[in-house]
Design an enzyme around this catalytic site. Structure first.
Site, PDB file in Angstrom:
ATOM      1  CE1 TYR A   8      -6.809  -8.298   7.378  1.00 30.71           C
ATOM      2  CE2 TYR A   8      -4.643  -7.887   6.444  1.00 30.71           C
ATOM      3  CZ  TYR A   8      -5.565  -8.758   7.002  1.00 30.71           C
ATOM      4  OH  TYR A   8      -5.239 -10.065   7.182  1.00 30.71           O
TER       5      TYR A   8
ATOM      6  CG  HIS B  68     -31.417 -25.449   0.970  1.00 33.87           C
ATOM      7  ND1 HIS B  68     -30.612 -24.870   0.019  1.00 33.87           N
ATOM      8  CD2 HIS B  68     -32.693 -25.339   0.549  1.00 33.87           C
ATOM      9  CE1 HIS B  68     -31.377 -24.436  -0.964  1.00 33.87           C
ATOM     10  NE2 HIS B  68     -32.637 -24.694  -0.667  1.00 33.87           N
TER      11      HIS B  68
HETATM   12  P1  NDP Z   1      -1.400  -3.381   4.940  1.00 31.10           P
HETATM   13  O1  NDP Z   1      -0.024  -3.876   5.125  1.00 31.10           O
HETATM   14  O2  NDP Z   1      -2.532  -4.300   4.991  1.00 31.10           O
HETATM   15  O3  NDP Z   1      -1.489  -2.595   3.550  1.00 31.10           O
HETATM   16  C1  NDP Z   1      -0.599  -1.536   3.278  1.00 31.10           C
HETATM   17  C2  NDP Z   1      -1.005  -0.949   1.944  1.00 31.10           C
HETATM   18  O4  NDP Z   1      -0.296   0.256   1.768  1.00 31.10           O
HETATM   19  C3  NDP Z   1      -0.675  -1.835   0.762  1.00 31.10           C
HETATM   20  O5  NDP Z   1      -1.690  -1.701  -0.187  1.00 31.10           O
HETATM   21  C4  NDP Z   1       0.658  -1.260   0.261  1.00 31.10           C
HETATM   22  O6  NDP Z   1       0.817  -1.421  -1.112  1.00 31.10           O
HETATM   23  C5  NDP Z   1       0.449   0.203   0.563  1.00 31.10           C
HETATM   24  N1  NDP Z   1       1.679   0.944   0.793  1.00 31.10           N
HETATM   25  C6  NDP Z   1       2.672   0.683   1.673  1.00 31.10           C
HETATM   26  N2  NDP Z   1       3.605   1.653   1.664  1.00 31.10           N
HETATM   27  C7  NDP Z   1       3.186   2.565   0.758  1.00 31.10           C
HETATM   28  C8  NDP Z   1       3.691   3.803   0.290  1.00 31.10           C
HETATM   29  N3  NDP Z   1       4.824   4.298   0.758  1.00 31.10           N
HETATM   30  N4  NDP Z   1       2.991   4.464  -0.642  1.00 31.10           N
HETATM   31  C9  NDP Z   1       1.838   3.985  -1.129  1.00 31.10           C
HETATM   32  N5  NDP Z   1       1.287   2.824  -0.725  1.00 31.10           N
HETATM   33  C10 NDP Z   1       1.953   2.125   0.203  1.00 31.10           C
HETATM   34  O7  NDP Z   1      -1.537  -2.192   6.013  1.00 31.10           O
HETATM   35  P2  NDP Z   1      -2.772  -1.467   6.701  1.00 31.10           P
HETATM   36  O8  NDP Z   1      -2.262  -0.143   7.092  1.00 31.10           O
HETATM   37  O9  NDP Z   1      -3.999  -1.578   5.866  1.00 31.10           O
HETATM   38  O10 NDP Z   1      -3.015  -2.333   8.003  1.00 31.10           O
HETATM   39  C11 NDP Z   1      -1.942  -2.654   8.894  1.00 31.10           C
HETATM   40  C12 NDP Z   1      -2.135  -4.022   9.460  1.00 31.10           C
HETATM   41  O11 NDP Z   1      -3.147  -3.976  10.436  1.00 31.10           O
HETATM   42  C13 NDP Z   1      -2.615  -5.066   8.457  1.00 31.10           C
HETATM   43  O12 NDP Z   1      -1.557  -5.649   7.746  1.00 31.10           O
HETATM   44  C14 NDP Z   1      -3.317  -6.047   9.332  1.00 31.10           C
HETATM   45  O13 NDP Z   1      -2.408  -7.010   9.790  1.00 31.10           O
HETATM   46  C15 NDP Z   1      -3.828  -5.207  10.466  1.00 31.10           C
HETATM   47  N6  NDP Z   1      -5.271  -4.974  10.317  1.00 31.10           N
HETATM   48  C16 NDP Z   1      -6.116  -6.030  10.358  1.00 31.10           C
HETATM   49  C17 NDP Z   1      -7.464  -5.853  10.198  1.00 31.10           C
HETATM   50  C18 NDP Z   1      -8.383  -7.016  10.237  1.00 31.10           C
HETATM   51  O14 NDP Z   1      -7.977  -8.073  10.699  1.00 31.10           O
HETATM   52  N7  NDP Z   1      -9.606  -6.899   9.736  1.00 31.10           N
HETATM   53  C19 NDP Z   1      -8.041  -4.531   9.979  1.00 31.10           C
HETATM   54  C20 NDP Z   1      -7.061  -3.503   9.929  1.00 31.10           C
HETATM   55  C21 NDP Z   1      -5.738  -3.726  10.099  1.00 31.10           C
HETATM   56  P3  NDP Z   1       1.441  -2.733  -1.764  1.00 31.10           P
HETATM   57  O15 NDP Z   1       0.386  -3.741  -1.824  1.00 31.10           O
HETATM   58  O16 NDP Z   1       1.863  -2.241  -3.117  1.00 31.10           O
HETATM   59  O17 NDP Z   1       2.597  -3.114  -0.903  1.00 31.10           O
END
Ligand code: NDP
Length: 452
Positions: free
Chosen positions: A176, A436
């Site tokens: 996100y 529409h």
């Molecule tokens: P997310 O869990 O959404 O995404 C984490 C991302 O980081 C994924 O792409 C993951 O990859 C990647 N990742 C995790 N660990 C590593 C690492 N060690 N090295 C490289 N890449 C990594 O987390 P966010 O930080 O974006 O947001 C946290 C939470 O906050 C969200 O899950 C959401 O619930 C909430 N949020 C909601 C919003 C909204 O409602 N609009 C807006 C912002 C935050 P992979 O896919 O490969 O696991």
């Protein structure tokens, strides 16, 4: 007189803590809330609200371009520092409103780091306070991997307060926060590279949403690099150099990590009363938000299940109803709608096609999809397409998932989330008249199943 100083002591004045405390107080409970930072918490002060203000603020770049196709002669330049200052004024205003809401609800606010000191006992600001119930609502914080040079990276906390717009930004992560800030920085004029370790952005979302948004971001000039793991970050002249595990390097002015958020559980004295954490590091709770310690409850991000503000608020209010209004409400995490405020944004509720097929079998799911150029862009000339999708359970006809990437998707999907939660069928969608011309009307006009 009660044997306790308060009926409820809440630790953390963010969305969940404030909502639960106020609801409890509305039923006559004597409530205090402790906050170690600023009243309002992540969503109001360094999350949803300031982020969305920056989305609005930077999206004018697209609006200005689009206006030209409609006959306007407009030029514009963003003064980033003015946008940040305006955003800061608004969050400060909201903080004031939150403080007033608490005092107006007769909830006592105590500034300081609160710690559980024993059964029914909390220590904060040099005071030892007793309460019948304790609610932990301390939220979460950005998680950063321990790679060399990680101290040069920023998170969403700092990204919201940058005094100047970096010219070149690398964003690590594809969730996100990563895609939202990619949109903000790009629309503001920066060069943006999104580095993801996996193959696609937005894990957990419907595959068509993931592909469509990635394609739209790419069209805007955002570079998305799959299969990219950062090995180190070094200072290089005025900027930074990112080196990947594959040995590639990238010169940037800022590196932002958006690699998930971890629960704020440190220094809370959880061990003193036997509050256990689950495998993911969140406070373990049952559906009634009860922790492993009697009388201690937890809601929101600190439980590390669904990290969304409205979920924390619903959990906290449900707790107050249960404890203080003889109205037992367990957590309900079914069909939670969510939005990603990317540019264009995503709105989503219910099952992705992939999850539906896993649960119902590939033959148990019908899929309807429309991809089209929105009317607005016939004259603006913008090369942006909208994608809408319905995931339907074949046997019952029930709409199990609604997904959209395109302008106003969060606003549109919020309404349709009621239909999904209510269990309405594709036939109910079909017999609903269209409005529409809108984009949203496609959701009641889709006739052709997508062929497998
Ligand atoms: P997310 O869990 O959404 O995404 C984490 C991302 O980081 C994924 O792409 C993951 O990859 C990647 N990742 C995790 N660990 C590593 C690492 N060690 N090295 C490289 N890449 C990594 O987390 P966010 O930080 O974006 O947001 C946290 C939470 O906050 C969200 O899950 C959401 O619930 C909430 N949020 C909601 C919003 C909204 O409602 N609009 C807006 C912002 C935050 P992979 O896919 O490969 O696991």
């Amino acid at each position: 007189m009660s044997e306790f100083d308060y009926d409820l002591f809440t630790i953390g004045a963010g969305s969940g803590g404030v909502a639960g405390s106020r609801r409890a107080a509305s039923y006559g409970a004597r409530v205090a809330i402790a906050e170690s930072w600023r009243v309002g918490g992540t969503c109001v002060l360094r999350g949803c609200v300031p982020k969305k203000l920056l989305v609005y603020g930077t999206h004018f770049a697209h609006e200005i371009e689009d206006a030209r196709g409609y006959g306007w002669t407009v030029e514009g330049a963003l003064e980033w520092s003015k946008l940040i200052a305006a955003k800061d004024r608004e969050t400060a205003r909201l903080e004031g409103i939150y403080k007033n809401l608490l005092s107006g609800s007769k909830v006592e606010t105590i500034l300081g780091h609160a710690k559980i000191a024993g059964p029914n006992t909390v220590e904060v600001a040099g005071r030892r306070i007793t309460a019948k119930y304790i609610l932990i609502a301390t939220g979460s914080k950005p998680q950063l991997p321990a790679i060399p040079g990680i101290e040069h990276a920023i998170t969403s906390n700092e990204a919201l307060d940058l005094p100047a717009l970096p010219k070149r930004v690398a964003i690590v992560g594809g969730g996100y926060i990563a895609v939202e800030f990619a949109g903000i920085f790009r629309a503001a004029g920066a060069e943006v590279s999104v580095l993801i370790r996996g193959d696609r952005i937005l894990r957990g979302f419907d595959g068509d949403v993931r592909d469509h948004l990635a394609a739209e971001m790419t069209k805007q000039g955002i570079s998305i690099s799959p299969g990219t793991r950062v090995a180190r970050i070094d200072k290089a002249g005025d900027g930074l150099r990112v080196t990947t595990e594959a040995g590639a390097t990238l010169g940037v002015d800022a590196v932002m990590y958006a690699t998930g958020r971890i629960p704020n559980t440190d220094g809370l004295g959880l061990e003193t009363v036997g509050v256990h954490l689950d495998k993911a590091g969140g406070i373990a709770v049952d559906e009634w938000r009860q922790t492993t310690a009697p009388g201690v409850y937890a809601v929101g991000d600190v439980t590390n299940r669904v990290q969304l503000t409205p979920v924390a608020i619903a959990e906290a209010r449900g707790l107050a109803e249960t404890l203080f209004n003889s109205n037992p409400i367990p957590n309900d995490h079914g069909d939670i709608p969510s939005a990603v405020f990317s540019q264009p944004p995503v709105g989503s509720v219910g099952l992705s096609q992939e999850d539906a097929e896993r649960i119902l079998g590939a033959d148990g799911v019908d899929v309807y999809r429309a991809t089209f150029r929105p009317m607005k862009h016939t004259l603006s000339g913008r090369d942006e397409k909208t994608m809408m999708k319905l995931v339907v359970e074949s046997a019952s006809g029930r709409v199990r998932g609604v997904h959209m990437v395109g302008a106003d998707a969060p606003e549109i999907v919020q309404g349709l989330a009621i239909a999904v939660k209510a269990g309405l069928t594709k036939k109910d969608f079909d017999r609903t008249a269209a409005i529409h011309p809108t984009a949203a009307e496609e959701f009641v006009l889709m006739r052709e199943k997508v062929k497998r």
